[in-house]
Structures are given as structure tokens and as C-alpha cells.
Design a protein around this motif. Structure first.
Motif, mmCIF file in Angstrom:
data_model
loop_
_atom_site.group_PDB
_atom_site.id
_atom_site.type_symbol
_atom_site.label_atom_id
_atom_site.label_comp_id
_atom_site.label_asym_id
_atom_site.label_seq_id
_atom_site.Cartn_x
_atom_site.Cartn_y
_atom_site.Cartn_z
ATOM 1 N N ALA A 1 -11.998 -12.401 -6.575
ATOM 2 C CA ALA A 1 -11.021 -13.492 -6.555
ATOM 3 C C ALA A 1 -11.703 -14.829 -6.821
ATOM 4 O O ALA A 1 -11.176 -15.676 -7.555
ATOM 5 C CB ALA A 1 -10.298 -13.518 -5.219
ATOM 6 N N ALA A 2 -12.881 -15.016 -6.245
ATOM 7 C CA ALA A 2 -13.618 -16.261 -6.448
ATOM 8 C C ALA A 2 -14.073 -16.394 -7.897
ATOM 9 O O ALA A 2 -14.023 -17.478 -8.485
ATOM 10 C CB ALA A 2 -14.818 -16.310 -5.512
ATOM 11 N N THR A 3 -14.504 -15.282 -8.494
ATOM 12 C CA THR A 3 -14.957 -15.293 -9.889
ATOM 13 C C THR A 3 -13.825 -15.643 -10.840
ATOM 14 O O THR A 3 -14.005 -16.360 -11.823
ATOM 15 C CB THR A 3 -15.533 -13.920 -10.271
ATOM 16 N N SER A 4 -12.629 -15.136 -10.530
ATOM 17 C CA SER A 4 -11.473 -15.392 -11.392
ATOM 18 C C SER A 4 -10.814 -16.740 -11.113
ATOM 19 O O SER A 4 -9.869 -17.123 -11.797
ATOM 20 C CB SER A 4 -10.436 -14.270 -11.224
ATOM 21 N N GLY A 5 -11.301 -17.443 -10.100
ATOM 22 C CA GLY A 5 -10.749 -18.746 -9.763
ATOM 23 C C GLY A 5 -9.468 -18.677 -8.966
ATOM 24 O O GLY A 5 -8.718 -19.647 -8.890
ATOM 25 N N ASP A 6 -9.206 -17.528 -8.340
ATOM 26 C CA ASP A 6 -7.985 -17.351 -7.557
ATOM 27 C C ASP A 6 -8.239 -17.765 -6.109
ATOM 28 O O ASP A 6 -8.740 -16.991 -5.307
ATOM 29 C CB ASP A 6 -7.531 -15.886 -7.619
ATOM 30 N N PHE A 7 -7.905 -18.996 -5.781
ATOM 31 C CA PHE A 7 -8.118 -19.505 -4.428
ATOM 32 C C PHE A 7 -6.797 -19.758 -3.711
ATOM 33 O O PHE A 7 -6.733 -20.500 -2.740
ATOM 34 C CB PHE A 7 -8.925 -20.816 -4.470
ATOM 35 N N SER A 8 -5.726 -19.168 -4.218
ATOM 36 C CA SER A 8 -4.400 -19.398 -3.635
ATOM 37 C C SER A 8 -4.317 -18.816 -2.227
ATOM 38 O O SER A 8 -4.868 -17.752 -1.942
ATOM 39 C CB SER A 8 -3.322 -18.755 -4.510
ATOM 40 N N ARG A 9 -3.626 -19.530 -1.360
ATOM 41 C CA ARG A 9 -3.440 -19.075 0.006
ATOM 42 C C ARG A 9 -2.285 -18.076 0.042
ATOM 43 O O ARG A 9 -1.263 -18.261 -0.612
ATOM 44 C CB ARG A 9 -3.135 -20.257 0.934
ATOM 45 N N CYS A 10 -2.451 -17.013 0.805
ATOM 46 C CA CYS A 10 -1.392 -16.004 0.875
ATOM 47 C C CYS A 10 -1.520 -15.238 2.188
ATOM 48 O O CYS A 10 -2.552 -15.290 2.865
ATOM 49 C CB CYS A 10 -1.471 -15.044 -0.311
ATOM 50 N N VAL A 11 -0.481 -14.518 2.505
ATOM 51 C CA VAL A 11 -0.500 -13.637 3.667
ATOM 52 C C VAL A 11 -1.210 -12.343 3.281
ATOM 53 O O VAL A 11 -0.945 -11.767 2.225
ATOM 54 C CB VAL A 11 0.934 -13.321 4.129
ATOM 55 N N GLU A 12 -2.123 -11.895 4.120
ATOM 56 C CA GLU A 12 -2.824 -10.638 3.878
ATOM 57 C C GLU A 12 -2.328 -9.580 4.861
ATOM 58 O O GLU A 12 -2.195 -9.844 6.056
ATOM 59 C CB GLU A 12 -4.337 -10.810 4.035
ATOM 60 N N LEU A 13 -2.068 -8.392 4.356
ATOM 61 C CA LEU A 13 -1.647 -7.261 5.170
ATOM 62 C C LEU A 13 -2.406 -6.012 4.723
ATOM 63 O O LEU A 13 -2.812 -5.910 3.568
ATOM 64 C CB LEU A 13 -0.141 -7.015 5.031
ATOM 65 N N ILE A 14 -2.574 -5.081 5.643
ATOM 66 C CA ILE A 14 -3.236 -3.814 5.342
ATOM 67 C C ILE A 14 -2.274 -2.669 5.630
ATOM 68 O O ILE A 14 -1.611 -2.656 6.667
ATOM 69 C CB ILE A 14 -4.510 -3.623 6.197
ATOM 70 N N THR A 15 -2.174 -1.730 4.694
ATOM 71 C CA THR A 15 -1.458 -0.492 4.941
ATOM 72 C C THR A 15 -2.343 0.661 4.478
ATOM 73 O O THR A 15 -3.521 0.458 4.187
ATOM 74 C CB THR A 15 -0.076 -0.481 4.259
ATOM 75 N N TYR A 16 -1.813 1.859 4.377
ATOM 76 C CA TYR A 16 -2.645 3.025 4.102
ATOM 77 C C TYR A 16 -1.831 4.108 3.410
ATOM 78 O O TYR A 16 -0.592 4.110 3.439
ATOM 79 C CB TYR A 16 -3.236 3.582 5.408
ATOM 80 N N VAL A 17 -2.530 5.019 2.764
ATOM 81 C CA VAL A 17 -1.884 6.146 2.098
ATOM 82 C C VAL A 17 -1.423 7.133 3.165
ATOM 83 O O VAL A 17 -2.229 7.582 3.990
ATOM 84 C CB VAL A 17 -2.844 6.835 1.113
ATOM 85 N N PRO A 18 -0.139 7.476 3.198
ATOM 86 C CA PRO A 18 0.359 8.393 4.237
ATOM 87 C C PRO A 18 0.060 9.847 3.904
ATOM 88 O O PRO A 18 -0.131 10.216 2.739
ATOM 89 C CB PRO A 18 1.869 8.137 4.203
ATOM 90 N N LEU A 19 0.006 10.678 4.944
ATOM 91 C CA LEU A 19 -0.104 12.126 4.774
ATOM 92 C C LEU A 19 1.286 12.751 4.864
ATOM 93 O O LEU A 19 2.193 12.185 5.464
ATOM 94 C CB LEU A 19 -0.985 12.728 5.869
ATOM 95 N N SER A 20 1.421 13.912 4.285
ATOM 96 C CA SER A 20 2.658 14.672 4.470
ATOM 97 C C SER A 20 2.676 15.225 5.896
ATOM 98 O O SER A 20 1.624 15.310 6.556
ATOM 99 C CB SER A 20 2.733 15.819 3.468
ATOM 100 N N ASP A 21 3.842 15.588 6.382
ATOM 101 C CA ASP A 21 3.949 16.168 7.724
ATOM 102 C C ASP A 21 3.109 17.444 7.831
ATOM 103 O O ASP A 21 2.499 17.713 8.871
ATOM 104 C CB ASP A 21 5.412 16.478 8.051
ATOM 105 N N THR A 22 3.083 18.207 6.740
ATOM 106 C CA THR A 22 2.303 19.456 6.730
ATOM 107 C C THR A 22 0.825 19.175 6.905
ATOM 108 O O THR A 22 0.147 19.804 7.727
ATOM 109 C CB THR A 22 2.530 20.219 5.411
ATOM 110 N N ARG A 23 0.299 18.221 6.124
ATOM 111 C CA ARG A 23 -1.127 17.899 6.204
ATOM 112 C C ARG A 23 -1.474 17.236 7.537
ATOM 113 O O ARG A 23 -2.537 17.488 8.106
ATOM 114 C CB ARG A 23 -1.513 16.990 5.048
#
Length: 258
Positions: free
Chosen positions: A127-149
Motif C-alpha cells: 500500500a505504501a509503495t502504491s501511494g495508498d495512504f487512505s484511511r479506512c476501516v479494517e476487518l478480518i474474516t476467514y474462509v469457512p468450512l462445510s459442516d461435514t469438514r
């Protein structure tokens, strides 16, 4: 005599304290289980620390690979901004992941989750290399598993790694996606088979859309999707496609191995 005795006791206490401070602190390596006394940033011994194939020089800006990537050049449509991974998927790292996913070594969660900070920092560097310094909300999610797995394994390793990353960064971890159908293990399939099998697998949870819609509609959101291994990028791309269809967000991938 009483005064001398008091001084002697004070000296003894001081010496005991100094010895405790100077004595090595023994730890147990999360990966191999041996005891070690040298302090590292990661909870591993010197030998295990030296076999980690960190991805330091990113050659492919899309997937974060340390070499030229043909998968990205062949992808017809990309729904994520970029992915960054921590390590190359070497035989040692395959063994580490196996200890975690299939042999229930819970210590690997702390180790691998902490290592994800490297991928997060690589995103910031890009982001710094591309010059993207915009402020934003950061969130984390994840890849879900199937009920079987999930029933088979007993836990979702991507969810646990995401929670560990959230603990280190202070970024909120949210449940965003569900699998609408079960798929067989991707490791046994060709690239074409993976792409075909993953189409339409993911959807945004109805409860998540209601819960987070207001947050997403009031500014720029950077959403990180955590997974253990990035192979062809089909999983990340399909997760991103499902999210982009429902919510306005810039989606980024964070994977432990590439």
C-alpha cells in the motif's frame, strides 16, 4: 551483630534475584517440542526458526508469490485486490500444517497465527509503495468450512488463525461467509478442477449482511480473508466474489503458505 545479619540477608536476597534474572528461561518449541533457552520472536527453537522459508521478495503483486505466477496471468476475472502469504509451502511447512490440522497440535495456532503478521505487514508495504495512504476501516474474516469438514476436524483452522491475527493487530474478526455446499479436498484436484469445483460455493451469511451493512455503507472498508494455504487462488476469488456481490468492500487475502 543483628545489623550485620540483616545486611547479610539483604545481600543473599539480591544475589538470588540476580541469579534468577541471569538464568536462561526454558521454553518448549511449538513445532518440534524440544526445550530451548534462546529467546525468539516466535515460540520455536533455533533449528525450526532456520527452516522457515519466509516470503521476503514479492514477484507477483496479485498473489504475493516470490516467483513469476502463471495462475494469475490465466485468471479471467479477479475479485480481490491482492493476496500476501507468509511462507513458501515447503516440505517443512507442509509438516507444520499437518501437525496443526490433522494431529491437533494446538501450539501451532499461536505460532502460525503470529506468523500472519508478516503477511499483514507485506500488505502495508504494498500500500505504501502504491501511494495508498487512505484511511479506512479494517476487518478480518476467514474462509469457512462445510459442516461435514467441521464435524470431521472439530475446528476451523482459518478461523483460529484469523482470531490470532486479530489479537495481535487489534483488528475486529467477524464471521462473514458460509459454504452453501460441501466440496472434496482441493489438494487432489487439478487447477481446472479446483476452478470448476469452487464456483458458487460461498455466500455471505444473511445475519452478517444485516449486522454489518451499516458499517460497510459508511466509508471505505478493507476486509482481509484469512486461509491456511493459497494454491491457485480459486478459494479466495470465490469468497471475494460472494462478498463483492453483497457488500461494498476492498477484499484482500492473507494466507499462511503459498
Amino acid at each position: 551483630m543483628k545489623k550485620r545479619s540483616g545486611i547479610g540477608e539483604w545481600i543473599k536476597q539480591w544475589v538470588d534475584k540476580a541469579e534468577r534474572l541471569l538464568a536462561p528461561t526454558w521454553n518448549t518449541c511449538s513445532a518440534c517440542g524440544v526445550s530451548y533457552s534462546t529467546e525468539h520472536a516466535l515460540p520455536v527453537c533455533k533449528r525450526c526458526s532456520e527452516v522457515i522459508p519466509w516470503i521476503l521478495n514479492v514477484r507477483c503483486d496479485q498473489c504475493g508469490r516470490s516467483e513469476v505466477c502463471l495462475d494469475c496471468t490465466r485468471r479471467k476475472q479477479r475479485f480481490f485486490v491482492r493476496n500476501r502469504s507468509v511462507v513458501r509451502y515447503s516440505p517443512d511447512m507442509k509438516e507444520w500444517l499437518g501437525l496443526y490440522k490433522y494431529r491437533g497440535n494446538e501450539n501451532m495456532q499461536r505460532l502460525m497465527g503470529t506468523m500472519l503478521l508478516h503477511a499483514y505487514n507485506l500488505h502495508n508495504e504494498s500500500a505504501a509503495t502504491s501511494g495508498d495512504f487512505s484511511r479506512c476501516v479494517e476487518l478480518i474474516t476467514y474462509v469457512p468450512l462445510s459442516d461435514t469438514r467441521l464435524a470431521e476436524r472439530g475446528f476451523n483452522q482459518a478461523q483460529q488463525l484469523a482470531q490470532e491475527l486479530g489479537r495481535h493487530t487489534g483488528i475486529p474478526v467477524i464471521s462473514m461467509l458460509e459454504r452453501v455446499r460441501h466440496t472434496d479436498k482441493q489438494s487432489f484436484k487439478t487447477r481446472a478442477g479446483r476452478l470448476q469445483d469452487m464456483q458458487g460455493v460461498f455466500a455471505v451469511l444473511p445475519s452478517a449482511k444485516v449486522k454489518y451493512n451499516d458499517l460497510f455503507s459508511h466509508g471505505s472498508v478493507k476486509l482481509y480473508i484469512v486461509d491456511d494455504v493459497y494454491t491457485t487462488g480459486s478459494t479466495l476469488n470465490e469468497c471475494s466474489k460472494a462478498i463483492k456481490k453483497e457488500l461494498p468492500a476492498d477484499v484482500f487475502g492473507i494466507s499462511w503458505a503459498r
